[in-house]
Design an enzyme around this catalytic site. Structure first.
Site, PDB file in Angstrom:
ATOM      1  N   ASP A 197       2.156 -12.815  38.029  1.00 56.17           N
ATOM      2  CA  ASP A 197       1.740 -11.622  38.762  1.00 56.17           C
ATOM      3  C   ASP A 197       2.870 -10.600  38.789  1.00 56.17           C
ATOM      4  OD1 ASP A 197       0.244 -10.976  42.050  1.00 56.17           O
ATOM      5  OD2 ASP A 197       0.103  -9.942  40.134  1.00 56.17           O
ATOM      6  N   GLY A 234      -1.376 -14.140  50.056  1.00 56.74           N
ATOM      7  CA  GLY A 234      -1.070 -14.202  51.462  1.00 56.74           C
ATOM      8  C   GLY A 234      -0.585 -12.874  51.991  1.00 56.74           C
ATOM      9  N   GLY A 259       3.115  -6.245  54.135  1.00 54.44           N
ATOM     10  CA  GLY A 259       2.440  -6.186  52.844  1.00 54.44           C
ATOM     11  C   GLY A 259       1.495  -7.353  52.710  1.00 54.44           C
ATOM     12  N   GLY A 316      -0.725  -9.720  49.504  1.00 49.82           N
ATOM     13  CA  GLY A 316      -0.966  -9.928  48.088  1.00 49.82           C
ATOM     14  C   GLY A 316      -2.061 -10.944  47.906  1.00 49.82           C
TER      15      GLY A 316
END
Ligand code: NAG
Ligand code: NAG
Ligand code: NAG
Ligand code: NAG
Length: 968
Positions: free
Chosen positions: A804, A689, A684, A686
């Site tokens: 977030d 990073g 993944g 974001g």
């Protein structure tokens, strides 16, 4: 543009201004381009080249307007200008400016020879991969090129030396390797060159000395070696020179004396040797001089006192000797002065009294002696004063807190005799007060005023290793923000006040060891539920250890040795790691620990944590029979629940003890497990990073978040580390555990628990999984997330705003139990950033007020939570968000229609619950932050809603919930 480097921004703005607002420049160059043979280039051909590039990129909404039907001059991020071609002046594409636009792909796919009129390219903050194509050098008109903060690798093409019109070149924060090409020395118009944070090797080329127009040169944070070339002294227009965090050696060259315009010189974190050159005194424009962490020797030149514009001077971590010249007192604008970790001797000059705007002074780890000048009281703006580990003596100035701004005062490991000034009580802002290891004698009440309790902001108090006597002040119990309290190694006597039990935020350490304390241990100490290190040893405590100690579930050490204690030792989780040494040399402790006698009446089974808490949780009127039944049910349930995760639980401990030893992780272990962060391990990514899955030696799985390099405070290692330490202490059953971190010149990464099912967003997108995610599970996820956020906002110190919260940052395990991930990353990376909303936060979840203010509050998280709750109810991102706000009280009508249809339809009870969720979500989504509830209200509302009036709910369900909650 901002991506080149924040610190040199003003110059960059100027550079861009030059590029964009000098149309004459374009005409001129277009002519030149004509001669180069681009005369026939039509706008259509330019459009075709851009469309082709688009077709090779990952989808990015920023490029939606790039369509064949429209002119490229009307596309987002593209600008045209009239260029002269023969006698005509047709439009041509002159600028591509798409910073931070989510562009994935390769620059090599852009046909530069079709775009000869480009004068500006700003593609910073994207995900460009591959190498910088040498063909880019065919852009003879280009004045401004920013490719900073991408994933570019390979070498800087030497062909770039032909781009003779470049005024600004930014390649910062990529993975570029190899040497800096000498040909860059041909870019004689260059005013700004930023190569910061790459992996460039070799020496700084002499040829850069030909860049006489250069105003800012930043080669920091790479792997450059060799000496600083003497020829850099030719760059007389330089106002910024950053060469920090490389492997440069040798002396600071004398030629730098010519850089009369230099304002900021940062050479820290290299291997520079020799003395601090006297000539630096001629660089009278200098406002920032940073030379820390080198091998500089000799004295501090008194002439540095001539640099009267200096407001930041850091010479720490060198091998400087001699005394502090009194001329330093001439630096009247100095705000930050750091001379720590050197071999500086002598006394602190009285002239320091002139440094009245100084905010931070650190002189620790030197050989300074003598008293602190009385005049220190003039330094009313001081926020931080650290004098630890010198040989300073005498008293502390009586009005050290005059300005009321002091937050950190640490004078530990000196020879101060006291008394501690009574004026200390006026230090209302004081967060950290350290006096350890001095020669302060006499009754503690003479030193620590009873008004201590008014120092409500105090988080760290260390008066250990002195010779204080008398009773521990009761008032300490009012310093309720304390995280760490050390009063060990004194001669304190009397009881341990039970008010200490009020310090519920005490987390790091409570050390009262090696005193003359007597009496029994107060049961209230059991309230210190998040305390990790507790030392009571070497006193004269008697009686038994209160059973309440079992609720100190965070303890990793409990040392009660060398007292007069008797009776059973505490049970519970602590015991699993207990060392026999903690209990030795007492009157008669017993318990289930090898080396101790078994207690005569110890209950036989207590392997399972929480048993004691359970007993406490149930009030006395409940009959003993119920206790027994409930206990065994709970045990069965814990046991049953535990089993699938058993390995994880032990692994966790394992990892903690191995890696958290000093908070650093084995860099090699991680790089090996991810094959040097190979794309194959990406699970993944974001805002901050990319996340990799890593299987470590021994087989355990962790998630590794490799942080994108950031420009701010990159060299402020200490701050990064202390932030991480705060985060590592967070423990909550619904927050992904942060195991540790690694801070390496090349990478910074965080290591988290690996949660197997992935994120909530992906689960909701998957038809099968969304079906399995029934309404009970959805409600539980919502409650767990609310509770974890409540914990971050209200129970962490300092409070942690997540910034977030999205369905991407809520992870689910195999049982669909929710964990918040990525907490605090924003805080670590951009502590006080004013423009964070561009970076942190995810579009669609960001509170509306952040479009006009940069003030981040807990209410921003509350808004994002509201979005997530609707998403859980609807099974998809609530696109019609705006319209919900207007629904107001009538939302009931809408609920039926918006429910996710995939799970089986809700029961009547579930429907009520869903209705509650929607109600909460709408409250959270109020446009005005003031009207939104706090997470505390949200969480309470959600748990109150639980079917508390349902007789069918077995009693043990509550008890269990309460116990597990206590463990956070
Ligand atoms: C850009 O769009 C506007 C209206 O949308 C149109 O008037 C104009 O001609 C367009 N410009 C070009 C260069 O196509
Ligand atoms: C690039 O553009 C030029 C000029 O339009 C054209 O001649 C050339 O064929 C293009 N190259 C590729 C690979 O498309
Ligand atoms: C540029 O620099 C290189 C190496 O310093 C040199 O050989 C070359 O002649 C210079 N001029 C051009 C136009 O490349
Ligand atoms: C630096 O300037 C001096 C004097 O102008 C000149 O002699 C020397 O060649 C220059 N050095 C470089 C590397 O350009």
């Amino acid at each position: 543009m901002a991506t080149l480097h924040a610190k040199v921004e003003p110059i960059l703005v100027l550079a861009l201004f030059l590029v964009l607002f000098q149309p004459c420049l374009h005409f001129l160059h277009a002519d030149a381009a004509g001669r180069h043979g681009h005369g026939g280039m039509s706008l259509r051909a330019q459009q075709a080249a851009l469309l082709h590039w688009k077709s090779t990129l990952g989808s990015s909404p920023a490029l939606d307007s790039w369509q064949r039907q429209t002119s490229p001059c009307n596309w987002t991020g593209v600008a045209c200008d009239a260029v002269r071609r023969g006698h005509r002046t047709p439009l041509a594409v002159t600028s591509i400016s798409l910073p931070n636009a989510g562009i994935h792909g390769r620059l090599g796919e852009l046909n530069f020879s079709a775009l000869p009129f480009l004068s500006n390219i700003d593609l910073g903050y994207n995900s460009l991969q591959g190498e910088i194509p040498p063909a880019i050098a065919s852009l003879h008109e280009l004045s401004y090129l920013d490719l900073g903060r991408n994933w570019l690798h390979g070498q800087i093409p030497s062909e770039m030396g032909n781009m003779g019109h470049l005024i600004a070149l930014g390649l910062a924060f990529n993975n570029l390797t190899g040497c800096i090409p000498a040909s860059l020395g041909n870019l004689t118009m260059l005013a700004v060159l930023i190569l910061h944070q790459n992996m460039l090797t070799g020496p700084i080329p002499e040829e850069l000395a030909k860049l006489t127009a250069l105003e800012a040169l930043d080669l920091g944070s790479s792997l450059l070696s060799g000496q600083i070339p003497d020829s850099l002294g030719n760059l007389t227009k330089l106002s910024i020179l950053f060469l920090y965090s490389n492997q440069l050696s040798g002396p600071i060259p004398p030629s730098l004396v010519n850089l009369r315009n230099l304002q900021e010189l940062e050479l820290d974190d290299n291997h520079l040797s020799g003395g601090i050159p006297i000539f630096l005194a001629n660089l009278t424009e200098l406002s920032k001089l940073v030379l820390y962490e080198n091998q500089l020797t000799g004295p501090i030149p008194p002439s540095l006192g001539d640099l009267t514009r200096l407001n930041y001077l850091d010479l720490s971590q060198n091998q400087l000797a001699g005394s502090i010249p009194s001329e330093i007192g001439n630096l009247v604008d100095i705000k930050i002065l750091r001379l720590s970790v050197n071999m500086i001797s002598g006394s602190i000059p009285a002239t320091f009294a002139n440094l009245t705007v100084m905010r931070k002074l650190s002189l620790f780890d030197n050989m300074l002696s003598g008293p602190l000048p009385r005049e220190f009281a003039n330094l009313t703006r001081l926020v931080e004063l650290t004098l630890v580990n010198n040989s300073l003596s005498g008293e502390l100035p009586s009005d050290v807190c005059k300005g009321g701004n002091l937050k950190v005062l640490n004078v530990g490991v000196n020879m101060f005799t006291g008394p501690i000034p009574r004026s200390l009580k006026t230090c209302r802002s004081l967060k950290s007060f350290g006096l350890a290891s001095n020669q302060i004698t006499g009754d503690i009440s003479r030193h620590i005023p009873p008004e201590l309790g008014r120092m409500r902001n105090l988080q760290y108090l260390d008066i250990s290793i002195n010779n204080l006597s008398g009773l521990i002040p009761q008032e300490l119990g009012s310093c309720t923000k304390l995280l760490s309290l050390k009063i060990n190694h004194n001669s304190l006597s009397g009881d341990l006040p039970m008010t200490i039990g009020n310090l519920e935020r005490l987390q790091i350490v409570l050390d009262v060891s090696s005193n003359k304390l007597t009496g029994g241990l107060p049961a209230q100490l059991g309230n210190l539920a998040i305390l990790e290190f507790f030392n009571l040893s070497h006193n004269q405590f008697n009686g038994s250890i209160p059973t309440s100690f079992a609720s100190m579930v965070s303890l990793s050490t409990l040392d009660v040795s060398y007292n007069n204690l008797e009776g059973p030792i505490p049970t519970g989780r602590l015991l699993q790691n207990a060392s026999i040494g903690w209990f030795l040399h007492n009157k008669g402790l017993c318990g289930n620990l090898s080396g101790l006698p078994i207690c005569p009446s110890t209950p036989t089974t207590n392997h399972y944590k929480g048993k004691n808490s359970l007993v406490l949780a149930i009030s006395i009127p409940v009959g003993i029979v119920i206790i027994i039944i409930a206990t065994s049910v709970v045990i069965m349930i814990i046991h049953k629940k535990k089993r699938p995760q058993k390995t994880t639980a032990t692994d966790r401990k394992d990892v903690l003890s191995v890696w958290n030893f000093d908070g650093k992780l084995a860099f090699e272990d991680i790089t090996r497990a991810t094959e040097n962060f190979s794309d194959r391990y990406i699970i993944g990514s974001g805002g901050y990073g990319t996340v990799y899955k890593a299987q470590l030696q021994g087989g355990r799985l962790v998630a590794v978040k490799k942080l994108h390099p950031t420009e701010e405070d990159m060299n402020d290692e200490k701050r990064f580390l202390s932030e991480i330490e705060v985060l590592m202490k967070i423990r909550h059953r619904s927050i992904v555990k942060l195991y540790g971190f690694c801070s390496h010149p090349m990478y910074k990464f965080l290591v988290y628990d690996y949660i197997d099912r992935g994120n909530l967003h992906a689960t909701l997108e998957n038809e099968e999984l969304a079906k399995d995610l029934d309404w009970q599970k959805r409600a539980t996820i919502t409650r767990d997330v609310a509770q974890a956020m409540y914990y971050l906002h209200n129970e962490c110190n300092p409070p942690i705003i997540h910034r977030d919260i999205t369905s991407n940052n809520i992870l689910l395990d195999t049982d669909f139990k929710a964990y918040i991930s990525d907490f605090g990353t924003a805080r670590v990376i951009k502590p006080d950033s004013s423009n964070w909303s561009e970076l942190a936060g995810t579009y669609g979840y960001i509170a509306p007020e952040l479009s006009y203010t940069s003030v981040i509050t807990t209410k921003c998280d509350v808004y994002s939570f509201g979005v997530v709750v609707l998403e859980i109810v609807m099974g998809r991102y609530p696109r019609e968000l705006q319209s919900f706000a207007s629904l107001g009280e009538n939302h009931e009508l809408a609920i039926e229609d918006m429910l996710d249809q995939r799970p089986s339809s809700p029961t009547m009870v579930e429907k009520k619950e869903i209705s509650q969720l929607v109600e909460v979500a709408l409250a959270c989504l109020q446009t005005s932050p003031q009207s939104r509830p706090e997470m505390q209200d949200v969480y309470q509302k959600l748990i109150r809603r639980r079917p508390s009036n349902s007789i069918a709910t077995p009693f043990h369900a509550y008890a269990l919930e309460e116990i597990t909650d206590k463990e956070v």
